[in-house]
Design a protein around this motif. Structure first.
Motif, PDB file in Angstrom:
ATOM      1  N   VAL A 111      14.299 -28.004 -17.532  1.00 37.65           N
ATOM      2  CA  VAL A 111      15.367 -26.999 -17.597  1.00 37.65           C
ATOM      3  C   VAL A 111      15.064 -25.898 -18.616  1.00 37.65           C
ATOM      4  CG1 VAL A 111      17.077 -28.711 -16.895  1.00 37.65           C
ATOM      5  CG2 VAL A 111      16.759 -28.240 -19.329  1.00 37.65           C
ATOM      6  N   ARG A 112      13.883 -25.945 -19.235  1.00 34.44           N
ATOM      7  CA  ARG A 112      13.590 -25.030 -20.339  1.00 34.44           C
ATOM      8  C   ARG A 112      13.755 -23.553 -19.987  1.00 34.44           C
ATOM      9  NH1 ARG A 112       8.772 -25.522 -24.821  1.00 34.44           N
ATOM     10  NH2 ARG A 112       9.538 -23.861 -26.176  1.00 34.44           N
ATOM     11  N   PRO A 113      13.418 -23.092 -18.780  1.00 34.20           N
ATOM     12  CA  PRO A 113      13.648 -21.667 -18.497  1.00 34.20           C
ATOM     13  C   PRO A 113      15.097 -21.242 -18.689  1.00 34.20           C
ATOM     14  CG  PRO A 113      12.178 -22.606 -16.857  1.00 34.20           C
ATOM     15  CD  PRO A 113      12.693 -23.754 -17.673  1.00 34.20           C
ATOM     16  N   ARG A 114      16.022 -22.197 -18.583  1.00 35.11           N
ATOM     17  CA  ARG A 114      17.436 -21.882 -18.793  1.00 35.11           C
ATOM     18  C   ARG A 114      17.836 -21.977 -20.261  1.00 35.11           C
ATOM     19  NH1 ARG A 114      20.206 -20.210 -13.984  1.00 35.11           N
ATOM     20  NH2 ARG A 114      18.828 -20.834 -12.287  1.00 35.11           N
ATOM     21  N   LEU A 115      16.984 -22.576 -21.088  1.00 32.46           N
ATOM     22  CA  LEU A 115      17.282 -22.726 -22.514  1.00 32.46           C
ATOM     23  C   LEU A 115      16.821 -21.470 -23.239  1.00 32.46           C
ATOM     24  CD1 LEU A 115      16.161 -26.419 -23.051  1.00 32.46           C
ATOM     25  CD2 LEU A 115      18.443 -25.554 -22.509  1.00 32.46           C
ATOM     26  N   ALA A 116      17.507 -20.384 -22.962  1.00 27.04           N
ATOM     27  CA  ALA A 116      17.073 -19.074 -23.433  1.00 27.04           C
ATOM     28  C   ALA A 116      18.230 -18.351 -24.110  1.00 27.04           C
ATOM     29  CB  ALA A 116      16.548 -18.250 -22.254  1.00 27.04           C
ATOM     30  N   GLU A 117      17.881 -17.334 -24.853  1.00 21.77           N
ATOM     31  CA  GLU A 117      18.919 -16.497 -25.458  1.00 21.77           C
ATOM     32  C   GLU A 117      19.708 -15.787 -24.357  1.00 21.77           C
ATOM     33  OE1 GLU A 117      17.397 -15.139 -29.726  1.00 21.77           O
ATOM     34  OE2 GLU A 117      16.081 -14.435 -28.102  1.00 21.77           O
ATOM     35  N   PRO A 118      21.017 -15.530 -24.575  1.00 23.59           N
ATOM     36  CA  PRO A 118      21.713 -15.637 -25.846  1.00 23.59           C
ATOM     37  C   PRO A 118      22.290 -17.013 -26.176  1.00 23.59           C
ATOM     38  CG  PRO A 118      23.164 -14.670 -24.207  1.00 23.59           C
ATOM     39  CD  PRO A 118      21.839 -14.862 -23.533  1.00 23.59           C
ATOM     40  N   LEU A 119      22.345 -17.941 -25.218  1.00 26.75           N
ATOM     41  CA  LEU A 119      22.960 -19.233 -25.508  1.00 26.75           C
ATOM     42  C   LEU A 119      22.120 -20.084 -26.452  1.00 26.75           C
ATOM     43  CD1 LEU A 119      24.527 -20.544 -22.154  1.00 26.75           C
ATOM     44  CD2 LEU A 119      25.721 -19.977 -24.270  1.00 26.75           C
TER      45      LEU A 119
END
Length: 359
Positions: free
Chosen positions: A27-35
């Motif tokens: 899921v890392r591509p979704r673990l991005a800024e701004p969250l």
């Protein structure tokens, strides 16, 4: 349950199975800024290597702008993951699952001591909760005043509300315990707090309207050893369907944004979180030998009220593996799982339910 015992809540699984960082990598591509700040993502991957990969995980992050703390929770639901759950029909038979919450801003270097949280069946008795369960989670008996206050607060819960979770907060350096109630409507929440914690009403009354028409409401608050309801109150809510089929998710986030509790970029990222990956959609990140899917789901939104501070809104993003069999069962599908049945199961899963959540 002492801190040393909590570190042995048997979180590690067989070494030849995926671990939690494997699914975080998916899921890392979704673990991005701004969250998510890159520093937080690196810490997640660095400290979670011993956690089992067959658990549901939930990432907690704030919705306001700026870099805030992130917490990770995992659900242990099988005896292989926690001996705490290994006595079906025994002393802890009314514990449906055990959650461990890790505050990633605590601890130096390694995995911080977890906050244990037990999900309870409706038939769990109040005396059993205060005399058996909570002392087990807390590492010793409750203070007399704390025990009596818990029982008094539990007696005040009116139908259809019920006690759903019990927490020990000792891992945060506190002797407080947390009660979480499910099933009260917005007006019932205010009436309940008026009976057990009237000092919290002025601030909570300003927040509760944000949760109008939200299907699944939770109320949480903390009880001190001195027999006081502490002023921190959490209100959380969710819907049974995911955002693409449930417009009230967007309406809830819009209300939070209007109150200045949610950044527009964080709102968009949270609503875009639900989805899934498989070997075919993410072959470069997929764990070797893993089957099925990695599902992402929007679990719930919480607003925390503390006197003399602005309310804080947080979102809880679930992720975890699902086998094809589990996915079909979740979606209520019948027959085989290959195309087009597989597509039908996925469509029904994401179109009709949000089952990866704490409810």
């Amino acid at each position: 349950m002492t801190s040393s015992r909590m570190r042995r809540v048997e979180t590690a699984g067989p070494l030849d199975r995926p671990s939690l960082p494997d699914w975080l990598a998916v899921v890392r591509p979704r673990l991005a800024e701004p969250l998510f700040h890159p520093r937080v993502v690196e810490r997640l991957l660095a400290v979670t290597g011993l956690l089992p990969g067959d658990c549901l995980g939930i990432l907690e992050t704030r919705l306001a702008s700026g870099d805030g703390p992130v917490a990770l929770s995992i659900r242990l639901s099988a005896a292989a993951q926690a001996r705490f759950l290994s006595d079906p029909g025994g002393l802890f038979s009314t514990v449906r699952s055990l959650w461990l919450e890790f505050d990633l801003d605590r601890g130096a270097g390694g995995l911080p001591e977890p906050i244990p949280c037990a999900k309870l069946a409706a038939e769990a008795g109040s005396l059993w909760v205060v005399d058996v369960l909570l002392p087990t989670l807390h590492g010793g008996p409750l203070a007399r005043e704390q025990r009596e206050l818990w029982l008094a607060c539990q007696r005040e819960i009116s139908a259809p509300g019920r006690l759903l979770y019990a927490f020990s907060l000792r891992a945060r350096g506190s002797d407080a315990i947390r009660m979480e109630i499910f099933g009260l409507g917005t007006e019932q929440i205010l009436a309940y707090l008026g009976r057990v914690a009237p000092d919290t009403l002025p601030q909570v009354a300003q927040i509760v309207p944000l949760f109008e028409e939200v299907e699944r409401l939770h109320l949480s608050f903390d009880l001190s050893p001195e027999g006081e309801v502490l002023p921190r109150v959490g209100i959380e809510g969710s819907f049974s369907r995911l955002p693409r089929r449930e417009p009230r998710w967007s309406e809830l986030f819009a209300r939070l944004e209007e109150r200045g509790l949610c950044d527009p970029g964080n709102r968009e990222a949270a609503l875009a979180w639900p989805g899934y990956d498989s070997f075919w959609t993410a072959p470069e990140r997929w764990p070797v030998g893993a089957q099925g899917f990695c599902i992402r789901s929007l679990s719930h939104v919480k607003v925390v009220c503390v006197p003399d501070r602005d309310p804080e809104a947080k979102v809880y993003l679930a992720f975890g593996p699902r086998s094809r069999k589990e996915l079909q069962a979740d979606a209520g599908a019948r027959g085989g799982v290959r195309s087009p049945a597989r597509r039908s199961a996925l469509a029904r899963y994401f179109g009709t339910r949000s089952s990866l959540n704490r409810r």
